[in-house]
Design an enzyme around this catalytic site. Structure first.
Site, PDB file in Angstrom:
ATOM      1  N   LYS A 103       0.839  -1.198   0.000  1.00 21.17           N
ATOM      2  CA  LYS A 103       0.000   0.000   0.000  1.00 21.17           C
ATOM      3  C   LYS A 103       0.873   1.246   0.000  1.00 21.17           C
ATOM      4  O   LYS A 103       1.816   1.350   0.791  1.00 21.17           O
ATOM      5  CB  LYS A 103      -0.898  -0.017   1.241  1.00 21.17           C
ATOM      6  CG  LYS A 103      -1.971   1.052   1.278  1.00 21.17           C
ATOM      7  CD  LYS A 103      -2.849   0.867   2.516  1.00 21.17           C
ATOM      8  CE  LYS A 103      -3.934   1.910   2.583  1.00 21.17           C
ATOM      9  NZ  LYS A 103      -4.756   1.757   3.817  1.00 21.17           N
ATOM     10  N   HIS A 105      -0.413   4.456   0.264  1.00 21.49           N
ATOM     11  CA  HIS A 105      -1.109   5.590   0.860  1.00 21.49           C
ATOM     12  C   HIS A 105      -1.573   5.188   2.262  1.00 21.49           C
ATOM     13  O   HIS A 105      -1.424   4.031   2.663  1.00 21.49           O
ATOM     14  CB  HIS A 105      -2.315   5.994   0.006  1.00 21.49           C
ATOM     15  CG  HIS A 105      -3.329   4.909  -0.171  1.00 21.49           C
ATOM     16  ND1 HIS A 105      -3.165   3.865  -1.059  1.00 21.49           N
ATOM     17  CD2 HIS A 105      -4.506   4.668   0.473  1.00 21.49           C
ATOM     18  CE1 HIS A 105      -4.202   3.057  -0.993  1.00 21.49           C
ATOM     19  NE2 HIS A 105      -5.029   3.503  -0.062  1.00 21.49           N
TER      20      HIS A 105
END
Length: 218
Positions: A103, A105
């Protein structure tokens, strides 16, 4: 056979986790039986699975506090259920798992849950080892975690199959990384269980023939 092993095999079969037929393992081998933790679909089933793993954990490790790691995807609910079962028996351990894609963010990163550090010991909980491929993938994923070490692996079933050589995949993984690999039951327990009912003769024969070719010699 110990009663808990029979109970565990009966549980795997009734839940559809243990199936017989023609399957292809992650290693590419054509196998006559399949262990699929993805068939665990209810709260009661995952609770029972965690309890069997917790029993094995206490037998092999005792009350030692470690960090549970469940590889995505099937290892995630296993890790959660084992952590709950251990906590119910007085041992509160943290757990974490990985994302298939990192991921970029929010909190970011590849891991979700507890962040192990400070020489903490990690215990991997998986469904099964055939050729050791999945464990080696997990070790690669865990490699960026500094000041930690994997101290053991727990799986449902030891398939007693060759790894890269003549030794079992579980033995090879243990020797390669320096930690033990434990199972609740092994394939010979499954054979013994099946032999108690004559209707299972064909499956017993197919598994034995498969092990003649792919079974570990040590």
């Amino acid at each position: 056979m110990e009663s808990y092993k029979r109970e565990f095999i009966q549980f795997l079969e009734s839940a559809g986790v243990l199936k017989f037929g023609d399957f292809t393992a992650k290693s590419g081998r054509k196998i006559p039986y399949f262990i699929n933790a993805g068939e665990i679909k209810t709260g009661e089933q995952i609770q029972k699975l965690g309890e069997f793993y917790a029993k094995a954990y206490f037998e092999k490790i005792g009350n030692k506090r470690t960090v549970l790691y469940g590889p995505a995807y099937k290892g995630i609910p296993i890790a959660v259920s084992v952590a709950v079962a251990l906590a119910k028996n007085g041992l509160d351990v943290p757990f974490f798992f990985n994302r298939k894609e990192e991921k970029d963010h929010g909190e970011g990163g590849v891991f979700v849950g507890y962040k192990p550090s400070n020489n903490e010991e990690i215990v991997i909980v998986e469904d099964v080892i055939t050729a050791g491929t999945a464990i080696r993938e997990s070790m690669a994923i865990l490699s960026p975690l500094k000041d930690t070490k994997v101290s053991a692996v727990f799986v449902m079933v030891d398939r007693k199959e060759k790894g890269k050589g003549e030794k079992s995949a579980m033995a090879e993984v243990g020797e390669e990384y320096g930690f033990p690999v434990y199972s609740v039951v092994d394939v010979y327990d499954i054979i013994e269980y099946l032999e108690e009912d004559e209707k299972n003769a064909e499956n017993v024969d197919r598994i034995k023939k498969y092990l003649e070719v792919n079974g570990a010699r040590a």
